[in-house]
Design a protein around this motif. Structure first.
Motif, PDB file in Angstrom:
ATOM      1  N   UNK A  51      40.436  35.330  30.361  1.00  0.00           N
ATOM      2  CA  UNK A  51      41.817  35.144  29.916  1.00  0.00           C
ATOM      3  C   UNK A  51      42.663  36.362  30.256  1.00  0.00           C
ATOM      4  N   UNK A  52      42.103  37.559  30.021  1.00  0.00           N
ATOM      5  CA  UNK A  52      42.826  38.800  30.317  1.00  0.00           C
ATOM      6  C   UNK A  52      43.074  38.929  31.817  1.00  0.00           C
ATOM      7  N   UNK A  61      50.666  40.950  40.000  1.00  0.00           N
ATOM      8  CA  UNK A  61      50.742  40.404  41.349  1.00  0.00           C
ATOM      9  C   UNK A  61      49.501  40.680  42.170  1.00  0.00           C
ATOM     10  N   UNK A  62      48.474  41.247  41.544  1.00  0.00           N
ATOM     11  CA  UNK A  62      47.225  41.552  42.253  1.00  0.00           C
ATOM     12  C   UNK A  62      46.296  40.346  42.115  1.00  0.00           C
ATOM     13  N   UNK A  63      46.267  39.483  43.096  1.00  0.00           N
ATOM     14  CA  UNK A  63      45.579  38.204  42.990  1.00  0.00           C
ATOM     15  C   UNK A  63      44.063  38.322  42.995  1.00  0.00           C
ATOM     16  N   UNK A  64      43.510  39.411  43.555  1.00  0.00           N
ATOM     17  CA  UNK A  64      42.059  39.555  43.594  1.00  0.00           C
ATOM     18  C   UNK A  64      41.563  40.509  42.502  1.00  0.00           C
ATOM     19  N   UNK A  65      42.400  40.770  41.500  1.00  0.00           N
ATOM     20  CA  UNK A  65      42.033  41.678  40.415  1.00  0.00           C
ATOM     21  C   UNK A  65      40.836  41.122  39.642  1.00  0.00           C
ATOM     22  N   UNK A  66      39.865  41.965  39.373  1.00  0.00           N
ATOM     23  CA  UNK A  66      38.686  41.577  38.605  1.00  0.00           C
ATOM     24  C   UNK A  66      38.534  42.516  37.407  1.00  0.00           C
ATOM     25  N   UNK A  67      38.595  41.969  36.219  1.00  0.00           N
ATOM     26  CA  UNK A  67      38.463  42.790  35.006  1.00  0.00           C
ATOM     27  C   UNK A  67      36.993  43.079  34.745  1.00  0.00           C
ATOM     28  N   UNK A  68      36.692  44.348  34.553  1.00  0.00           N
ATOM     29  CA  UNK A  68      35.318  44.758  34.282  1.00  0.00           C
ATOM     30  C   UNK A  68      35.081  44.955  32.785  1.00  0.00           C
ATOM     31  N   UNK A  69      36.084  45.492  32.093  1.00  0.00           N
ATOM     32  CA  UNK A  69      35.916  45.809  30.671  1.00  0.00           C
ATOM     33  C   UNK A  69      37.256  45.684  29.958  1.00  0.00           C
ATOM     34  N   UNK A  70      37.196  45.278  28.699  1.00  0.00           N
ATOM     35  CA  UNK A  70      38.395  45.161  27.861  1.00  0.00           C
ATOM     36  C   UNK A  70      38.165  45.916  26.572  1.00  0.00           C
ATOM     37  N   UNK A  71      39.169  46.683  26.177  1.00  0.00           N
ATOM     38  CA  UNK A  71      39.125  47.349  24.867  1.00  0.00           C
ATOM     39  C   UNK A  71      40.397  46.974  24.127  1.00  0.00           C
ATOM     40  N   UNK A  90      42.538  47.331  29.670  1.00  0.00           N
ATOM     41  CA  UNK A  90      41.539  46.700  30.540  1.00  0.00           C
ATOM     42  C   UNK A  90      41.258  47.594  31.736  1.00  0.00           C
ATOM     43  N   UNK A  91      40.050  47.487  32.249  1.00  0.00           N
ATOM     44  CA  UNK A  91      39.646  48.249  33.436  1.00  0.00           C
ATOM     45  C   UNK A  91      39.153  47.267  34.486  1.00  0.00           C
ATOM     46  N   UNK A  92      39.599  47.465  35.745  1.00  0.00           N
ATOM     47  CA  UNK A  92      39.149  46.550  36.789  1.00  0.00           C
ATOM     48  C   UNK A  92      37.935  47.114  37.514  1.00  0.00           C
ATOM     49  N   UNK A  94      37.618  48.570  40.213  1.00  0.00           N
ATOM     50  CA  UNK A  94      37.826  49.829  40.933  1.00  0.00           C
ATOM     51  C   UNK A  94      38.026  51.010  39.994  1.00  0.00           C
ATOM     52  N   UNK A  95      38.038  50.743  38.676  1.00  0.00           N
ATOM     53  CA  UNK A  95      38.274  51.807  37.707  1.00  0.00           C
ATOM     54  C   UNK A  95      39.721  51.950  37.309  1.00  0.00           C
ATOM     55  N   UNK A  96      40.601  51.118  37.866  1.00  0.00           N
ATOM     56  CA  UNK A  96      42.024  51.156  37.517  1.00  0.00           C
ATOM     57  C   UNK A  96      42.225  50.604  36.107  1.00  0.00           C
ATOM     58  N   UNK A  97      43.118  51.254  35.333  1.00  0.00           N
ATOM     59  CA  UNK A  97      43.381  50.838  33.960  1.00  0.00           C
ATOM     60  C   UNK A  97      44.675  50.032  33.872  1.00  0.00           C
ATOM     61  N   UNK A  98      44.695  49.103  32.924  1.00  0.00           N
ATOM     62  CA  UNK A  98      45.869  48.259  32.666  1.00  0.00           C
ATOM     63  C   UNK A  98      46.087  48.213  31.160  1.00  0.00           C
ATOM     64  N   UNK A  99      47.265  48.624  30.744  1.00  0.00           N
ATOM     65  CA  UNK A  99      47.592  48.634  29.318  1.00  0.00           C
ATOM     66  C   UNK A  99      48.687  47.606  29.030  1.00  0.00           C
ATOM     67  N   UNK A 100      48.380  46.621  28.194  1.00  0.00           N
ATOM     68  CA  UNK A 100      49.359  45.633  27.778  1.00  0.00           C
ATOM     69  C   UNK A 100      49.810  45.939  26.357  1.00  0.00           C
ATOM     70  N   UNK A 101      51.117  45.998  26.149  1.00  0.00           N
ATOM     71  CA  UNK A 101      51.667  46.303  24.832  1.00  0.00           C
ATOM     72  C   UNK A 101      52.701  45.254  24.443  1.00  0.00           C
ATOM     73  N   UNK A 102      52.682  44.854  23.176  1.00  0.00           N
ATOM     74  CA  UNK A 102      53.728  43.983  22.651  1.00  0.00           C
ATOM     75  C   UNK A 102      54.788  44.851  21.984  1.00  0.00           C
TER      76      UNK A 102
END
Length: 278
Positions: A51-52, A61-71, A90-92, A94-102
């Motif tokens: 889901x994430x 817009x990164x269509x091949x993004x693969x999530x490895x871990x979610x905190x 979330x971490x993909x 490649x080690x890239x981090x993604x932070x979603x905030x409401x």
């Protein structure tokens, strides 16, 4: 006489437990009405890799993004001398981090989250905070006296659910506003929401959502119509039930599970070391 008192205590305990369970069911029913613009519900809904990943692919817009871990509800310390609670980190692959905030308020104050490592930071709001009529506001940084980009490892975007520009992101935000479990047009995200709101296995997770919202409401006084006296009365009732269960031979751990409160609080009630309303 002792036997009569014991029977009365059991009846009282059963009535209290029935009342607690009924209140719990009511709160779960209310929690199922939440949409994805609730940071607590979003944290639970997106604490699921597929889901994430679905949401991040659209927002970045990164269509091949693969999530490895979610905190979810992740704490990062020492950010401008404060702790920061991140709704979703979330971490993909490649080690890239993604932070979603409401972002629930109309004010913008995100400086305290400004010392994260390389990360995509996406703030999601219900309204168009910048009032310029866009669904997405990507932040670009430049050196003041040049047109040169300034790259500091932070890629910030503001996304809102108010403006519908017909984009894929706007469609996603429309779904965020409803979180309709019967709308299955959003892939893995729809499956996750349907599971949480409609399927038997999602009940316990929704219990966690409702209890967390309820506890936070008690702690900061935001529960609608909850007066201080009612708050103290509820805690006093929980304390009395805990004592009765303890006298019947139930352990503090089991009591905490039955009452859905922290075991440390139960221990404090049983030892009388702290006022129940404190």
């Amino acid at each position: 006489m002792r036997q009569e008192k014991f029977i009365n205590d059991i009846i009282c305990v059963n009535e209290n437990l029935e009342s607690i369970l009924a209140a719990r069911d009511r709160r779960v029913t209310e929690a199922r009405k939440f949409n994805l613009l609730s940071n607590v519900f979003m944290s639970v809904a997106l604490d699921d890799k597929d889901a994430c990943e679905y949401v991040l692919k659209i927002l970045t817009g990164i269509k091949d993004l693969k999530v490895k871990e979610i905190r979810s509800q992740y704490r990062i310390s020492k950010i401008h001398s404060h702790d920061a609670i991140l709704d979703i980190l979330a971490e993909d692959s490649t080690g890239q981090l993604y932070n979603l905030e409401i972002q629930r308020s109309e004010t913008i104050d995100h400086a305290r989250r400004g010392e994260l490592p390389d990360v995509y930071i996406i703030y999601i709001s219900e309204t168009d905070l910048w009032k310029a009529g866009y669904t997405v506001y990507p932040v670009k940084k430049y050196f003041e006296n040049t047109a040169l980009n300034y790259v500091d490892g932070q890629y910030i975007s503001y996304v809102n659910a108010e403006v519908d520009d017909g984009s894929e992101t706007a469609k996603l935000m429309k779904y965020f506003k409803t979180a309709d479990p019967n709308d299955m047009t959003h892939g893995e995200l729809s499956k996750r929401v349907h599971y949480l709101k409609c399927e038997e296995g999602g009940y316990e997770e929704m219990c966690e959502v409702s209890e967390k919202i309820y506890r936070e409401g008690i702690e900061d006084g935001r529960i609608s119509g909850l007066k201080e006296g009612r708050k103290e009365g509820w805690l006093e009732s929980q304390k009395e039930t805990a004592k009765n269960l303890f006298e019947m031979g139930m352990s503090a751990d089991t009591i905490a599970q039955a009452l859905k409160v922290n075991v440390k609080l139960v221990q404090e009630w049983l030892t009388g070391s702290r006022s129940p309303a404190r």
